[in-house]
Design a protein around this motif. Structure first.
Motif, PDB file in Angstrom:
ATOM      1  N   ASP A 155       0.851  -1.185   0.000  1.00 59.13           N
ATOM      2  CA  ASP A 155       0.000   0.000   0.000  1.00 59.13           C
ATOM      3  C   ASP A 155       0.891   1.239   0.000  1.00 59.13           C
ATOM      4  N   SER A 156       0.448   2.307  -0.647  1.00 61.20           N
ATOM      5  CA  SER A 156       1.253   3.532  -0.710  1.00 61.20           C
ATOM      6  C   SER A 156       1.398   4.194   0.659  1.00 61.20           C
ATOM      7  N   ASN A 157       0.484   3.930   1.590  1.00 59.95           N
ATOM      8  CA  ASN A 157       0.570   4.527   2.930  1.00 59.95           C
ATOM      9  C   ASN A 157       1.598   3.839   3.812  1.00 59.95           C
ATOM     10  N   THR A 158       2.071   2.671   3.416  1.00 62.59           N
ATOM     11  CA  THR A 158       3.056   1.952   4.234  1.00 62.59           C
ATOM     12  C   THR A 158       4.422   1.957   3.546  1.00 62.59           C
ATOM     13  N   PHE A 159       4.832   3.117   3.078  1.00 61.60           N
ATOM     14  CA  PHE A 159       6.125   3.270   2.404  1.00 61.60           C
ATOM     15  C   PHE A 159       7.293   2.955   3.324  1.00 61.60           C
ATOM     16  N   TYR A 160       7.093   3.043   4.638  1.00 60.50           N
ATOM     17  CA  TYR A 160       8.160   2.812   5.614  1.00 60.50           C
ATOM     18  C   TYR A 160       8.521   1.329   5.733  1.00 60.50           C
ATOM     19  N   ASN A 161       7.651   0.429   5.280  1.00 62.56           N
ATOM     20  CA  ASN A 161       7.905  -1.003   5.376  1.00 62.56           C
ATOM     21  C   ASN A 161       8.736  -1.442   4.186  1.00 62.56           C
ATOM     22  N   GLU A 162       9.979  -1.882   4.445  1.00 62.42           N
ATOM     23  CA  GLU A 162      10.911  -2.236   3.383  1.00 62.42           C
ATOM     24  C   GLU A 162      10.837  -3.706   2.985  1.00 62.42           C
ATOM     25  N   MET A 163       9.942  -4.461   3.604  1.00 60.29           N
ATOM     26  CA  MET A 163       9.802  -5.882   3.276  1.00 60.29           C
ATOM     27  C   MET A 163       9.201  -6.021   1.880  1.00 60.29           C
ATOM     28  N   GLU A 164       9.829  -6.843   1.040  1.00 60.93           N
ATOM     29  CA  GLU A 164       9.402  -7.008  -0.350  1.00 60.93           C
ATOM     30  C   GLU A 164       8.136  -7.858  -0.437  1.00 60.93           C
ATOM     31  N   VAL A 165       7.343  -7.624  -1.482  1.00 59.04           N
ATOM     32  CA  VAL A 165       6.172  -8.461  -1.749  1.00 59.04           C
ATOM     33  C   VAL A 165       6.673  -9.861  -2.108  1.00 59.04           C
ATOM     34  N   TYR A 175      -4.518  13.875  10.876  1.00 62.86           N
ATOM     35  CA  TYR A 175      -5.591  12.902  10.771  1.00 62.86           C
ATOM     36  C   TYR A 175      -5.125  11.608  11.429  1.00 62.86           C
ATOM     37  N   ALA A 176      -6.051  10.771  11.760  1.00 63.45           N
ATOM     38  CA  ALA A 176      -5.732   9.494  12.402  1.00 63.45           C
ATOM     39  C   ALA A 176      -6.133   8.355  11.483  1.00 63.45           C
ATOM     40  N   GLU A 177      -5.237   7.405  11.332  1.00 62.74           N
ATOM     41  CA  GLU A 177      -5.516   6.208  10.547  1.00 62.74           C
ATOM     42  C   GLU A 177      -5.074   5.006  11.383  1.00 62.74           C
ATOM     43  N   ILE A 178      -6.045   4.394  12.064  1.00 62.39           N
ATOM     44  CA  ILE A 178      -5.770   3.274  12.957  1.00 62.39           C
ATOM     45  C   ILE A 178      -5.827   1.984  12.155  1.00 62.39           C
ATOM     46  N   LYS A 179      -4.778   1.177  12.267  1.00 63.87           N
ATOM     47  CA  LYS A 179      -4.701  -0.112  11.563  1.00 63.87           C
ATOM     48  C   LYS A 179      -4.190  -1.174  12.528  1.00 63.87           C
ATOM     49  N   MET A 180      -4.496  -2.423  12.217  1.00 68.12           N
ATOM     50  CA  MET A 180      -3.940  -3.557  12.952  1.00 68.12           C
ATOM     51  C   MET A 180      -2.571  -3.861  12.354  1.00 68.12           C
ATOM     52  N   HIS A 236      10.990  -5.997  10.976  1.00 72.33           N
ATOM     53  CA  HIS A 236      10.122  -5.018  10.324  1.00 72.33           C
ATOM     54  C   HIS A 236       8.989  -4.705  11.296  1.00 72.33           C
ATOM     55  N   ARG A 237       8.918  -3.449  11.739  1.00 72.55           N
ATOM     56  CA  ARG A 237       7.909  -3.042  12.710  1.00 72.55           C
ATOM     57  C   ARG A 237       6.730  -2.387  12.008  1.00 72.55           C
ATOM     58  N   TYR A 238       5.577  -2.486  12.644  1.00 70.68           N
ATOM     59  CA  TYR A 238       4.333  -1.848  12.185  1.00 70.68           C
ATOM     60  C   TYR A 238       3.918  -2.310  10.788  1.00 70.68           C
ATOM     61  N   CYS A 239       3.940  -3.604  10.548  1.00 71.01           N
ATOM     62  CA  CYS A 239       3.486  -4.173   9.275  1.00 71.01           C
ATOM     63  C   CYS A 239       1.968  -4.320   9.329  1.00 71.01           C
ATOM     64  N   VAL A 240       1.262  -3.700   8.408  1.00 71.94           N
ATOM     65  CA  VAL A 240      -0.202  -3.712   8.387  1.00 71.94           C
ATOM     66  C   VAL A 240      -0.682  -5.109   7.984  1.00 71.94           C
ATOM     67  N   THR A 241      -1.541  -5.697   8.808  1.00 71.23           N
ATOM     68  CA  THR A 241      -1.949  -7.090   8.607  1.00 71.23           C
ATOM     69  C   THR A 241      -2.727  -7.315   7.317  1.00 71.23           C
ATOM     70  N   GLY A 294       2.264  -8.980  18.213  1.00 73.04           N
ATOM     71  CA  GLY A 294       1.023  -8.493  17.629  1.00 73.04           C
ATOM     72  C   GLY A 294      -0.013  -9.581  17.507  1.00 73.04           C
ATOM     73  N   PRO A 295      -1.129  -9.246  16.926  1.00 71.03           N
ATOM     74  CA  PRO A 295      -1.496  -7.967  16.327  1.00 71.03           C
ATOM     75  C   PRO A 295      -1.915  -6.942  17.380  1.00 71.03           C
ATOM     76  N   TYR A 296      -1.692  -5.679  17.064  1.00 73.56           N
ATOM     77  CA  TYR A 296      -2.101  -4.575  17.927  1.00 73.56           C
ATOM     78  C   TYR A 296      -2.453  -3.375  17.060  1.00 73.56           C
ATOM     79  N   GLU A 297      -3.228  -2.453  17.638  1.00 75.84           N
ATOM     80  CA  GLU A 297      -3.652  -1.268  16.890  1.00 75.84           C
ATOM     81  C   GLU A 297      -2.582  -0.196  16.957  1.00 75.84           C
ATOM     82  N   LYS A 298      -2.385   0.498  15.838  1.00 79.30           N
ATOM     83  CA  LYS A 298      -1.393   1.569  15.761  1.00 79.30           C
ATOM     84  C   LYS A 298      -1.906   2.649  14.831  1.00 79.30           C
ATOM     85  N   ASN A 299      -1.697   3.885  15.221  1.00 79.94           N
ATOM     86  CA  ASN A 299      -2.020   5.021  14.360  1.00 79.94           C
ATOM     87  C   ASN A 299      -0.852   5.188  13.396  1.00 79.94           C
ATOM     88  N   ILE A 300      -1.014   4.709  12.160  1.00 78.64           N
ATOM     89  CA  ILE A 300       0.113   4.739  11.230  1.00 78.64           C
ATOM     90  C   ILE A 300       0.426   6.143  10.734  1.00 78.64           C
TER      91      ILE A 300
END
Length: 86
Positions: free
Chosen positions: A15-25, A57-62, A73-78, A34-40
């Protein structure tokens, strides 16, 4: 399916909002926390401080923390991952 600690997961989308996650597809890793909620949006504000001038703005994701190889890799959106096996 619910992702839990110690599950083996695979990244299936990016996703374009998770640019910080460097893990490849297509990469596989083990969930360490986890899983836990985080304001990305807080993550984006910490990485790009000039965004703080814009309205907040707030965008809460698991999210989960994933160990892939020797890198954590921290804060990976499930929603970007699928569970392979327990």
């Amino acid at each position: 399916m619910l992702i839990k600690k110690n599950d083996i997961i695979k990244r299936v989308s990016k996703d374009s909002n998770t640019f910080y996650n460097e893990m490849e597809v297509g990469s596989v890793g083990v969930v360490t926390k986890g899983p836990y909620e985080k304001n990305i949006s807080d993550i984006m504000y910490s990485l790009k401080p000039w965004l703080k001038k814009l309205p907040r703005y707030a965008e809460i994701k698991m999210v989960v923390d994933v160990l892939c190889g020797e890198k954590m890799h921290r804060y990976c959106v499930t929603s970007e991952y699928e569970r392979i096996k327990k």
